[in-house]
Design a protein around this motif. Structure first.
Motif, PDB file in Angstrom:
ATOM      1  N   THR A  68      14.880 -21.743 -21.615  1.00  0.00           N
ATOM      2  CA  THR A  68      14.991 -20.554 -20.919  1.00  0.00           C
ATOM      3  C   THR A  68      15.837 -19.492 -21.702  1.00  0.00           C
ATOM      4  O   THR A  68      16.671 -19.617 -22.568  1.00  0.00           O
ATOM      5  N   ARG A  69      15.278 -18.212 -21.464  1.00  0.00           N
ATOM      6  CA  ARG A  69      15.653 -17.051 -22.447  1.00  0.00           C
ATOM      7  C   ARG A  69      16.407 -16.220 -21.292  1.00  0.00           C
ATOM      8  O   ARG A  69      16.113 -16.018 -20.213  1.00  0.00           O
ATOM      9  N   SER A  70      17.431 -15.622 -21.975  1.00  0.00           N
ATOM     10  CA  SER A  70      18.110 -14.623 -20.973  1.00  0.00           C
ATOM     11  C   SER A  70      18.738 -13.374 -22.042  1.00  0.00           C
ATOM     12  O   SER A  70      18.602 -13.418 -23.149  1.00  0.00           O
ATOM     13  N   SER A  71      18.745 -12.114 -21.263  1.00  0.00           N
ATOM     14  CA  SER A  71      19.236 -11.053 -22.147  1.00  0.00           C
ATOM     15  C   SER A  71      20.183 -10.251 -21.647  1.00  0.00           C
ATOM     16  O   SER A  71      19.938 -10.200 -20.230  1.00  0.00           O
ATOM     17  N   GLN A  72      20.937  -9.524 -22.182  1.00  0.00           N
ATOM     18  CA  GLN A  72      21.961  -8.890 -21.418  1.00  0.00           C
ATOM     19  C   GLN A  72      22.265  -7.568 -22.404  1.00  0.00           C
ATOM     20  O   GLN A  72      22.533  -7.521 -23.661  1.00  0.00           O
ATOM     21  N   ARG A  73      22.253  -6.471 -21.614  1.00  0.00           N
ATOM     22  CA  ARG A  73      22.726  -5.393 -22.328  1.00  0.00           C
ATOM     23  C   ARG A  73      24.028  -5.131 -22.905  1.00  0.00           C
ATOM     24  O   ARG A  73      24.962  -5.299 -22.171  1.00  0.00           O
ATOM     25  N   MET A  74      24.264  -4.754 -24.289  1.00  0.00           N
ATOM     26  CA  MET A  74      25.345  -4.917 -24.793  1.00  0.00           C
ATOM     27  C   MET A  74      26.121  -3.371 -24.678  1.00  0.00           C
ATOM     28  O   MET A  74      27.300  -3.464 -24.794  1.00  0.00           O
ATOM     29  N   ASN A  75      25.711  -2.395 -24.217  1.00  0.00           N
ATOM     30  CA  ASN A  75      26.086  -0.999 -24.329  1.00  0.00           C
ATOM     31  C   ASN A  75      25.812  -0.511 -22.926  1.00  0.00           C
ATOM     32  O   ASN A  75      24.789  -0.137 -22.426  1.00  0.00           O
ATOM     33  N   ASN A  76      27.026  -0.460 -22.092  1.00  0.00           N
ATOM     34  CA  ASN A  76      26.697  -0.072 -20.604  1.00  0.00           C
ATOM     35  C   ASN A  76      27.246   1.320 -20.754  1.00  0.00           C
ATOM     36  O   ASN A  76      28.193   1.644 -19.395  1.00  0.00           O
ATOM     37  N   ALA A  77      27.031   2.178 -21.471  1.00  0.00           N
ATOM     38  CA  ALA A  77      27.451   3.652 -21.268  1.00  0.00           C
ATOM     39  C   ALA A  77      26.716   4.411 -20.123  1.00  0.00           C
ATOM     40  O   ALA A  77      25.743   4.138 -19.727  1.00  0.00           O
ATOM     41  N   PRO A  90      21.049  -1.650 -27.657  1.00  0.00           N
ATOM     42  CA  PRO A  90      21.222  -3.119 -28.173  1.00  0.00           C
ATOM     43  C   PRO A  90      21.334  -4.352 -26.985  1.00  0.00           C
ATOM     44  O   PRO A  90      21.824  -4.065 -25.984  1.00  0.00           O
ATOM     45  N   TYR A  91      20.355  -5.445 -27.117  1.00  0.00           N
ATOM     46  CA  TYR A  91      20.527  -6.578 -26.061  1.00  0.00           C
ATOM     47  C   TYR A  91      20.793  -7.709 -26.593  1.00  0.00           C
ATOM     48  O   TYR A  91      20.181  -7.958 -28.017  1.00  0.00           O
ATOM     49  N   ARG A  92      21.580  -8.681 -26.241  1.00  0.00           N
ATOM     50  CA  ARG A  92      21.922  -9.718 -26.848  1.00  0.00           C
ATOM     51  C   ARG A  92      21.116 -10.907 -26.090  1.00  0.00           C
ATOM     52  O   ARG A  92      20.729 -10.894 -24.796  1.00  0.00           O
ATOM     53  N   VAL A  93      20.042 -11.391 -26.830  1.00  0.00           N
ATOM     54  CA  VAL A  93      19.252 -12.319 -26.254  1.00  0.00           C
ATOM     55  C   VAL A  93      19.486 -13.899 -26.824  1.00  0.00           C
ATOM     56  O   VAL A  93      19.620 -14.206 -27.904  1.00  0.00           O
ATOM     57  N   GLN A 135      18.677  -7.486 -30.095  1.00  0.00           N
ATOM     58  CA  GLN A 135      17.514  -6.924 -30.310  1.00  0.00           C
ATOM     59  C   GLN A 135      17.632  -5.411 -29.977  1.00  0.00           C
ATOM     60  O   GLN A 135      18.553  -5.274 -28.913  1.00  0.00           O
ATOM     61  N   ILE A 136      16.889  -4.519 -30.534  1.00  0.00           N
ATOM     62  CA  ILE A 136      17.110  -2.820 -30.088  1.00  0.00           C
ATOM     63  C   ILE A 136      16.065  -2.544 -29.280  1.00  0.00           C
ATOM     64  O   ILE A 136      14.819  -2.903 -29.766  1.00  0.00           O
ATOM     65  N   ARG A 137      16.167  -2.326 -28.112  1.00  0.00           N
ATOM     66  CA  ARG A 137      15.196  -2.089 -27.156  1.00  0.00           C
ATOM     67  C   ARG A 137      15.027  -0.653 -26.759  1.00  0.00           C
ATOM     68  O   ARG A 137      15.943   0.059 -26.464  1.00  0.00           O
ATOM     69  N   THR A 138      13.854  -0.142 -26.529  1.00  0.00           N
ATOM     70  CA  THR A 138      13.687   1.066 -26.010  1.00  0.00           C
ATOM     71  C   THR A 138      13.395   1.370 -24.589  1.00  0.00           C
ATOM     72  O   THR A 138      12.522   0.652 -24.093  1.00  0.00           O
ATOM     73  N   GLU A 139      14.237   1.927 -23.800  1.00  0.00           N
ATOM     74  CA  GLU A 139      14.383   1.824 -22.235  1.00  0.00           C
ATOM     75  C   GLU A 139      13.368   3.029 -21.694  1.00  0.00           C
ATOM     76  O   GLU A 139      13.176   2.757 -20.569  1.00  0.00           O
TER      77      GLU A 139
END
Length: 66
Positions: free
Chosen positions: A57-66, A46-49, A29-33
């Motif tokens: 159970t749902r979890s998400s992880q940010r894919m770009n840690n710039a 981008p987040y991996r959901v 998913q593309i999320r606006t922060e």
């Protein structure tokens, strides 16, 4: 490590709640922060959901840690 499962469009991954390797639905998913309207177009990430198909159970992880 995630493995593919040909019986369903998903991945087998470890679930902390089930304490087992279970089938997960995985998507990106593309999320606006930013909450500021003028910066919103520059704050999409981008987040991996994942969602466990056994317990939900749902979890998400940010894919770009710039």
């Amino acid at each position: 490590m995630a493995t593919t499962d040909s019986s369903f469009n998903g991945l087998t991954e470890y679930c902390k709640e089930c304490d087992l390797d279970t089938l997960h639905e995985v998507n990106v998913q593309i999320r606006t922060e930013s909450l500021k309207k003028e910066n919103a177009q520059f704050s999409r990430e981008p987040y991996r959901v994942t969602e466990c198909q056994r317990c939900g159970t749902r979890s998400s992880q940010r894919m770009n840690n710039a």
